[in-house]
Design a protein around this motif. Structure first.
Motif, mmCIF file in Angstrom:
data_model
loop_
_atom_site.group_PDB
_atom_site.id
_atom_site.type_symbol
_atom_site.label_atom_id
_atom_site.label_comp_id
_atom_site.label_asym_id
_atom_site.label_seq_id
_atom_site.Cartn_x
_atom_site.Cartn_y
_atom_site.Cartn_z
ATOM 1 N N CYS A 272 0.827 -1.207 0.000
ATOM 2 C CA CYS A 272 0.000 0.000 0.000
ATOM 3 C C CYS A 272 0.863 1.259 0.000
ATOM 4 O O CYS A 272 0.579 2.224 -0.715
ATOM 5 N N LYS A 273 1.939 1.251 0.777
ATOM 6 C CA LYS A 273 2.816 2.425 0.858
ATOM 7 C C LYS A 273 3.474 2.702 -0.491
ATOM 8 O O LYS A 273 3.575 3.857 -0.929
ATOM 9 N N VAL A 274 3.902 1.649 -1.160
ATOM 10 C CA VAL A 274 4.518 1.820 -2.479
ATOM 11 C C VAL A 274 3.493 2.347 -3.483
ATOM 12 O O VAL A 274 3.795 3.225 -4.300
ATOM 13 N N LEU A 275 2.266 1.826 -3.420
ATOM 14 C CA LEU A 275 1.231 2.266 -4.356
ATOM 15 C C LEU A 275 0.889 3.741 -4.162
ATOM 16 O O LEU A 275 0.591 4.454 -5.124
ATOM 17 N N VAL A 276 0.935 4.207 -2.928
ATOM 18 C CA VAL A 276 0.634 5.615 -2.661
ATOM 19 C C VAL A 276 1.800 6.512 -3.075
ATOM 20 O O VAL A 276 1.616 7.546 -3.716
ATOM 21 N N GLN A 277 3.009 6.109 -2.722
ATOM 22 C CA GLN A 277 4.170 6.975 -2.947
ATOM 23 C C GLN A 277 4.740 6.875 -4.355
ATOM 24 O O GLN A 277 5.272 7.854 -4.876
ATOM 25 N N ASN A 278 4.644 5.703 -4.963
ATOM 26 C CA ASN A 278 5.410 5.469 -6.187
ATOM 27 C C ASN A 278 4.613 4.822 -7.315
ATOM 28 O O ASN A 278 5.177 4.092 -8.131
ATOM 29 N N SER A 279 3.310 5.054 -7.371
ATOM 30 C CA SER A 279 2.530 4.513 -8.484
ATOM 31 C C SER A 279 3.043 5.081 -9.807
ATOM 32 O O SER A 279 3.340 6.275 -9.902
ATOM 33 N N PRO A 280 3.139 4.262 -10.841
ATOM 34 C CA PRO A 280 3.587 4.767 -12.143
ATOM 35 C C PRO A 280 2.597 5.781 -12.718
ATOM 36 O O PRO A 280 1.384 5.566 -12.682
ATOM 37 N N VAL A 281 3.123 6.884 -13.206
ATOM 38 C CA VAL A 281 2.299 7.899 -13.869
ATOM 39 C C VAL A 281 3.017 8.361 -15.136
ATOM 40 O O VAL A 281 4.232 8.195 -15.278
ATOM 41 N N LEU A 282 2.254 8.939 -16.038
ATOM 42 C CA LEU A 282 2.829 9.526 -17.246
ATOM 43 C C LEU A 282 3.349 10.914 -16.896
ATOM 44 O O LEU A 282 2.574 11.820 -16.595
ATOM 45 N N HIS A 283 4.677 11.078 -16.908
ATOM 46 C CA HIS A 283 5.282 12.379 -16.614
ATOM 47 C C HIS A 283 5.242 13.250 -17.865
ATOM 48 O O HIS A 283 5.621 12.808 -18.961
ATOM 49 N N LEU A 284 4.789 14.468 -17.687
ATOM 50 C CA LEU A 284 4.537 15.331 -18.834
ATOM 51 C C LEU A 284 5.799 15.921 -19.445
ATOM 52 O O LEU A 284 5.821 16.245 -20.631
ATOM 53 N N GLN A 285 6.848 16.079 -18.645
ATOM 54 C CA GLN A 285 8.045 16.743 -19.156
ATOM 55 C C GLN A 285 8.665 15.986 -20.322
ATOM 56 O O GLN A 285 9.071 16.585 -21.311
ATOM 57 N N ASP A 286 8.745 14.673 -20.199
ATOM 58 C CA ASP A 286 9.377 13.888 -21.258
ATOM 59 C C ASP A 286 8.495 12.747 -21.754
ATOM 60 O O ASP A 286 8.949 11.883 -22.491
ATOM 61 N N HIS A 287 7.217 12.745 -21.329
ATOM 62 C CA HIS A 287 6.252 11.732 -21.780
ATOM 63 C C HIS A 287 6.771 10.313 -21.547
ATOM 64 O O HIS A 287 6.705 9.451 -22.427
ATOM 65 N N VAL A 288 7.282 10.111 -20.346
ATOM 66 C CA VAL A 288 7.791 8.805 -19.936
ATOM 67 C C VAL A 288 7.037 8.371 -18.688
ATOM 68 O O VAL A 288 6.706 9.193 -17.831
#
Length: 305
Positions: A272-288
């Motif tokens: 749960c802690k990893v899912l809250v803190q580090n869920s993968p998202v699409l970063h807009l700066q470099d679309h990664v």
């Protein structure tokens, strides 16, 4: 519980005029009362007239010059504990039993509890309907909430509309309900929540995990009366806050009577802690796609508990 603690604020809808709002699409769909047909699954899964009901809601956004950016859930993991699934199955079985006996009222209640009415097919249809209508839509890599938090942090949206749980991602404020007929909206504020209980954001996250989620079990000693008294039949979140203020989460993990019980809880809390803190998202700066909170290329990786 937030309402009981006077932590749900109300504002005039006019304040959202001209605002770009990040919308948790599934949460929004569940807020549309006309879509809540308890017999939908029994009749085939999709309520009749869905596009008409959705279009009426979209018209309200246009009328008040609110620009929605709809974010849909991605490939998020399912619940880790079978209790969330088995309870739904039991209610569905009971619903069909009542219906076979001609007890339609009881059947309706069980059907309403056993289905979210917003299933995968429904979401797929709505996603493409919104795109066809010209609305901005994005399917998040993982959780919609994490993606919305990133959009809010980057200033892509001015505010977000979704469940109060978005506060766990560090979103400063969340619109949780919009009442177009009364020209008002309800919202919750992270700072107000933290000040109310005199805790940090990390403690808030830990308290919510102790209370239990789809991914971690409720701390077994949470509802013992000597922590915080609670009214019969009511969940006591104040007890979770009280416990976490006494000692860090890791300390409480040493109190389980058996090693198996400890491992079950610790694994869930870590996930749960990893899912809250580090869920993968699409970063807009470099679309990664990178974990939430991760910087750009060359930045150190985020700290994982």
């Amino acid at each position: 519980h937030l309402a009981d603690q006077a932590l749900v604020h109300q504002g005039k809808l006019e304040r959202l005029r001209g605002v770009r709002v990040g919308v948790d699409a599934v949460f929004w769909l569940r807020s549309i009362q006309a879509l809540k047909d308890p017999f939908a699954d029994a009749l085939g899964g999709i309520p009749p007239g869905i596009f008409g009901f959705v279009d009426k809601e979209l018209e309200q956004f246009r009328r008040y010059d609110i620009t929605p950016l709809f974010v849909f859930q991605g490939v998020a993991p399912g619940p880790q504990h079978s209790m969330f699934v088995s309870r739904m199955d039991q209610q569905m079985e009971l619903a069909w039993t009542y219906l076979a006996k001609g007890q339609k009222s009881e059947a309706q209640k069980c059907f309403a509890v056993s289905t979210s009415r917003i299933n995968g097919d429904f979401v797929y249809f709505i996603f493409h309907h919104l795109r066809h209508k010209g609305y901005e839509c994005l399917q998040a890599p993982y959780f919609a909430g994490a993606q919305l938090a990133h959009f809010a942090e980057q200033g892509v949206v001015s505010t977000v509309f979704g469940p109060p749980g978005l506060l766990l991602y560090g979103v400063p404020s969340v619109v949780i309900h919009v009442n177009f007929s009364q020209l008002t909206f309800d919202w919750v504020d992270l700072d107000s929540v933290l000040q109310k209980w005199q805790i940090t954001r990390d403690q808030f996250v830990d308290a919510c995990m102790l209370a239990g989620t789809e991914y971690c079990l409720t701390y077994p000693y949470l509802n013992l009366g000597h922590f915080q008294p609670a009214a019969p039949g009511r969940f006591n979140f104040d007890a979770a806050v009280y416990i976490i203020k006494q000692a860090p989460l890791i300390n409480w993990m040493q109190t389980f009577p058996t090693e198996d019980m400890k491992n079950d809880h610790v694994d869930g809390y870590c996930i749960c802690k990893v899912l809250v803190q580090n869920s993968p998202v699409l970063h807009l700066q470099d679309h990664v796609i990178r974990p939430l909170g991760a910087g750009g290329p060359g930045c150190p990786p985020p700290q994982v508990p």
